[in-house]
Motif scaffolding. Sequence first.
Motif, PDB file in Angstrom:
ATOM      1  N   ASN A   1       0.659  -1.147  -0.128  1.00 21.94           N
ATOM      2  CA  ASN A   1      -0.051   0.093  -0.139  1.00 21.94           C
ATOM      3  C   ASN A   1       0.948   1.202   0.059  1.00 21.94           C
ATOM      4  N   VAL A   2       0.774   2.212  -0.811  1.00 22.14           N
ATOM      5  CA  VAL A   2       1.531   3.687  -0.799  1.00 22.14           C
ATOM      6  C   VAL A   2       0.723   4.648  -0.576  1.00 22.14           C
ATOM      7  N   VAL A   3       1.077   5.650   0.228  1.00 21.71           N
ATOM      8  CA  VAL A   3       0.608   6.889   0.104  1.00 21.71           C
ATOM      9  C   VAL A   3       1.801   7.807  -0.528  1.00 21.71           C
ATOM     10  N   ILE A   4       1.225   8.621  -1.308  1.00 17.66           N
ATOM     11  CA  ILE A   4       2.207   9.344  -2.274  1.00 17.66           C
ATOM     12  C   ILE A   4       1.727  10.926  -2.016  1.00 17.66           C
ATOM     13  N   ASN A   5       2.860  11.615  -2.056  1.00 17.93           N
ATOM     14  CA  ASN A   5       2.815  13.147  -1.711  1.00 17.93           C
ATOM     15  C   ASN A   5       3.502  13.922  -3.004  1.00 17.93           C
ATOM     16  N   SER A   6       2.869  15.002  -3.168  1.00 20.59           N
ATOM     17  CA  SER A   6       3.751  16.087  -4.093  1.00 20.59           C
ATOM     18  C   SER A   6       3.245  17.583  -3.704  1.00 20.59           C
ATOM     19  N   ALA A   7       4.028  18.222  -3.831  1.00 16.49           N
ATOM     20  CA  ALA A   7       3.536  19.812  -3.538  1.00 16.49           C
ATOM     21  C   ALA A   7       2.802  20.302  -4.938  1.00 16.49           C
ATOM     22  N   ASN A   8       2.741  19.628  -6.035  1.00 14.44           N
ATOM     23  CA  ASN A   8       2.221  19.952  -7.144  1.00 14.44           C
ATOM     24  C   ASN A   8       0.972  18.990  -7.261  1.00 14.44           C
ATOM     25  N   ALA A   9      -0.233  19.604  -6.970  1.00 16.30           N
ATOM     26  CA  ALA A   9      -1.608  18.663  -7.059  1.00 16.30           C
ATOM     27  C   ALA A   9      -1.812  18.047  -8.362  1.00 16.30           C
ATOM     28  N   ASN A  10      -1.734  18.920  -9.309  1.00 18.48           N
ATOM     29  CA  ASN A  10      -2.068  18.542 -10.553  1.00 18.48           C
ATOM     30  C   ASN A  10      -1.044  17.342 -11.082  1.00 18.48           C
ATOM     31  N   ASN A  11       0.313  17.249 -10.857  1.00 20.37           N
ATOM     32  CA  ASN A  11       1.312  16.397 -11.058  1.00 20.37           C
ATOM     33  C   ASN A  11       1.009  15.197 -10.377  1.00 20.37           C
ATOM     34  N   LEU A  12       0.286  15.216  -8.997  1.00 16.91           N
ATOM     35  CA  LEU A  12       0.014  14.110  -8.233  1.00 16.91           C
ATOM     36  C   LEU A  12      -1.188  13.462  -8.704  1.00 16.91           C
ATOM     37  N   LYS A  13      -2.103  14.108  -9.170  1.00 17.01           N
ATOM     38  CA  LYS A  13      -3.184  13.537 -10.023  1.00 17.01           C
ATOM     39  C   LYS A  13      -3.019  12.801 -11.039  1.00 17.01           C
ATOM     40  N   ASN A  14      -2.246  13.304 -11.930  1.00 14.47           N
ATOM     41  CA  ASN A  14      -1.753  12.649 -13.066  1.00 14.47           C
ATOM     42  C   ASN A  14      -0.959  11.411 -12.666  1.00 14.47           C
ATOM     43  N   ALA A  15      -0.085  11.477 -11.727  1.00 10.74           N
ATOM     44  CA  ALA A  15       0.585  10.332 -11.471  1.00 10.74           C
ATOM     45  C   ALA A  15      -0.291   9.172 -10.801  1.00 10.74           C
ATOM     46  N   GLN A  16      -1.293   9.598  -9.789  1.00 16.38           N
ATOM     47  CA  GLN A  16      -2.241   8.646  -9.484  1.00 16.38           C
ATOM     48  C   GLN A  16      -2.954   7.812 -10.707  1.00 16.38           C
ATOM     49  N   LYS A  17      -3.439   8.807 -11.520  1.00 12.57           N
ATOM     50  CA  LYS A  17      -4.107   8.041 -12.908  1.00 12.57           C
ATOM     51  C   LYS A  17      -3.066   7.087 -13.571  1.00 12.57           C
ATOM     52  N   ASP A  18      -1.856   7.713 -13.785  1.00 18.45           N
ATOM     53  CA  ASP A  18      -0.925   6.477 -14.468  1.00 18.45           C
ATOM     54  C   ASP A  18      -0.472   5.467 -13.598  1.00 18.45           C
ATOM     55  N   LEU A  19      -0.437   5.569 -12.399  1.00 23.91           N
ATOM     56  CA  LEU A  19       0.261   4.446 -11.523  1.00 23.91           C
ATOM     57  C   LEU A  19      -1.106   3.255 -11.301  1.00 23.91           C
ATOM     58  N   GLY A  20      -2.267   3.563 -11.289  1.00 27.03           N
ATOM     59  CA  GLY A  20      -3.540   2.690 -11.101  1.00 27.03           C
ATOM     60  C   GLY A  20      -3.463   2.163  -9.747  1.00 27.03           C
ATOM     61  N   HIS A  21      -3.695   0.934  -9.463  1.00 29.82           N
ATOM     62  CA  HIS A  21      -3.680   0.299  -8.016  1.00 29.82           C
ATOM     63  C   HIS A  21      -4.563   1.058  -7.123  1.00 29.82           C
ATOM     64  N   GLU A  22      -5.841   1.723  -7.656  1.00 28.56           N
ATOM     65  CA  GLU A  22      -6.374   2.725  -6.881  1.00 28.56           C
ATOM     66  C   GLU A  22      -6.847   1.962  -5.367  1.00 28.56           C
ATOM     67  N   GLU A  23      -7.101   0.893  -4.984  1.00 28.92           N
ATOM     68  CA  GLU A  23      -7.458   0.216  -3.832  1.00 28.92           C
ATOM     69  C   GLU A  23      -6.204   0.514  -2.873  1.00 28.92           C
ATOM     70  N   HIS A  24      -5.023   0.432  -3.545  1.00 30.74           N
ATOM     71  CA  HIS A  24      -3.637   0.596  -2.652  1.00 30.74           C
ATOM     72  C   HIS A  24      -2.788   1.882  -2.706  1.00 30.74           C
ATOM     73  N   LEU A  25      -3.465   2.783  -3.363  1.00 28.26           N
ATOM     74  CA  LEU A  25      -2.833   4.061  -3.467  1.00 28.26           C
ATOM     75  C   LEU A  25      -3.693   5.297  -3.068  1.00 28.26           C
ATOM     76  N   VAL A  26      -3.062   6.185  -2.100  1.00 31.18           N
ATOM     77  CA  VAL A  26      -3.726   7.219  -1.680  1.00 31.18           C
ATOM     78  C   VAL A  26      -2.698   8.489  -1.904  1.00 31.18           C
ATOM     79  N   PRO A  27      -3.374   9.624  -2.534  1.00 31.28           N
ATOM     80  CA  PRO A  27      -2.402  10.736  -2.800  1.00 31.28           C
ATOM     81  C   PRO A  27      -2.725  12.071  -1.841  1.00 31.28           C
ATOM     82  N   ILE A  28      -1.464  12.604  -1.254  1.00 31.74           N
ATOM     83  CA  ILE A  28      -1.753  13.636  -0.409  1.00 31.74           C
ATOM     84  C   ILE A  28      -0.860  14.744  -1.037  1.00 31.74           C
TER      85      ILE A  28
END
Length: 248
Positions: A29-56
């Motif tokens: 399971n992974v919690v990911i962070n970035s200061a750039n919200a747009n980049n983080l949103k795009n990364a979340q979409k690219d990475l998939g694994h929705e049930e195991h990934l939470v962006p902050i």
Amino acid sequence: MKTKTAIITGASTGIGKSITKLFLEKGYNVVINSANANNLKNAQKDLGHEEHLVPIAGDISDISVGQQLIGTAVKHFGSADVLINNAGVFEPKPFLEIDEKDLDRFLDINLKGTFFTSQAAIRQMLTQDGGAIINIGTVLVDHAIDGFPATAPISSKGGIHALTKQLAAEFGRNNIRINTIAPGIIRSPLQSKIGVADADNLAGLHLLNRIGETQDVAELALYLAESNFVTGETINLDGGHVAGHRIS
């Protein structure tokens, strides 16, 4: 075995995104962070694994962001087993041109961000069976280059190297392992940000006569996350940059 949870800062592009991808593939399971919200949103979409990934999203120099990352990991997945302090800024600038604002920026994001996010993680790890913290430094702390003036960011990274040993000593008895990866030249978006048009032109700095890939960093991060007998180390991932020099 329970699924472990990793927190990865600066994870929307480059090294951080590659680390996230590998950890997800290995079942974390992974919690990911970035200061750039747009980049983080795009990364979340690219990475998939929705049930195991939470962006902050948030600036890691803000102490509350690190606390939020750890809290989110515990809330969503029940633990905070691995912290990878990848978020950072780097920019070459001559020493005599550095002002207080410049230095504060590097210290706040690189050193303070790593320091206080680690503090939040260790508080949680002390309630568990331990954990692992992996910092990202640079070979330039121990191998300066004339013609590449970056005293301010390297000073902040030097603090991270020192912090690694001190935390390893203080919390080794609690089965909390702290190590640093010190990369050489890695093919990532950072190179263009600091004005390097073709990173491969720097291959000669490495004995292997090539630059590293973000996957190289990810694989070492995974090893350090899962090894139970490595702590207090700064490992140069640099193709021989620090070990020696090429004549031609």
